[in-house]
Enzyme design. Sequence first.
Site: not given
Ligand code: NAP
Ligand code: 3JN
Length: 340
Positions: A133, A217, A246
Amino acid sequence: MSEKKVNMAVAGATGAVGNQMIKCLEERKFPLKSIKLLASRRSVGREIRFKGELFAVEELTESSFQNVDIALFSAGGDTSKNFAPIAAKEGCVVVDNSSAWRMDPEVPLVVPEVNPHAIADYTKKGIIANPNCSTIQLVVALNPIHKKCGIKRIVVSTYQAVSGTGKKAIDELFDQTRSMINFLDYEKKVYPHRIAFNCLPHIDVFMENGYTKEEMKMVNETRKILEDETIGVTATTVRVPVFFGHSESVNVETIEHITADEARALLEQEIALKVIDEPAKNLYPLAIDAAGQDLTYVGRIREDESISNGINMWIVADNIRKGAATNTVQIAEMLLKNCL
Ligand code: NAP
Ligand code: 3JN
């Protein structure tokens, strides 16, 4: 000619990002034949509303991607590492939100406003990566300056909302704030220190070079997206007690000179950007205004008087929307329009 429609899966549908992806698909009227909402076994039994209809959450398994055309992943890096290749083998194109595939040379890392051409490389692995992000809002704002003047070096400090850590962190800020204002003891479950009324110069894990993984990153992804390994990038990433949005303080050194007025005029032409820069009226981008929006906001544009070719600015965007869900859905829209 009839409109192309796809069978879609959303992996991580119950999370902060997945939830917003579903909203975004609905808001943008993404042409769907079907949608599958996937999460961990823990969420089986839950239902999620999409276009007024309730959909049962299914467990993400190896067979989840049969007959799925596009899968949007936001279920963490390990899940993406395991399941994206399985989905791709089924002929499904994965748009992945984790960092698992971002730096793979065979996986395009795409911000539609910046490097749309890169998407064509999705055929190599069947995976397209969505950047971090903090990187997305940075490159959306800096790309016009890079194209016009060439960027030599970027120094960025971030002020990142807790929603970047997921739904548990949103609850932690809320609970700690409520405890503090009621003079009660607070609990720490997500962050190593209290986040309410505090700032933590620590996002993701620390690496051997003293930077955090989030900082690295930003360095590596910015160069990959701007397709220029010569750009110097250095970052300090800080978690602040904000729910959504952010903010970034950015110093850019350019190769060719650009004045603040020229930079402002250049950025004002971009449809993905909104320049808010009237300091005399106390107008500049704020996280509370960016929350819920898809634009990237830029303000406080001024010349760096300590060097000959430098610009300072303040960049704000909703980390869950443009920083994650919206960018992912935009990639899927491009894929559908130009590739599938
Ligand atoms: P979150 O609110 O904690 O949600 C995690 C999601 O992943 C929930 O739907 C969870 O399901 C699911 N999950 C976790 N472990 C799993 C498994 N083993 N099998 C299937 N589903 C699973 O986290 P979030 O903020 O949405 O972030 C999720 C991911 O998106 C992060 O880990 C990161 O890789 C990515 N992300 C990217 C950005 C970016 O900067 N582009 C920003 C934030 C996040 P349950 O509810 O069933 O546990
Ligand atoms: O912390 C933030 O503001 C952004 C977080 C992103 C994030 C959170 C958990 C795992 C990432 C990501 O997208 O870089 C990951 C990841 O490494 O997949």
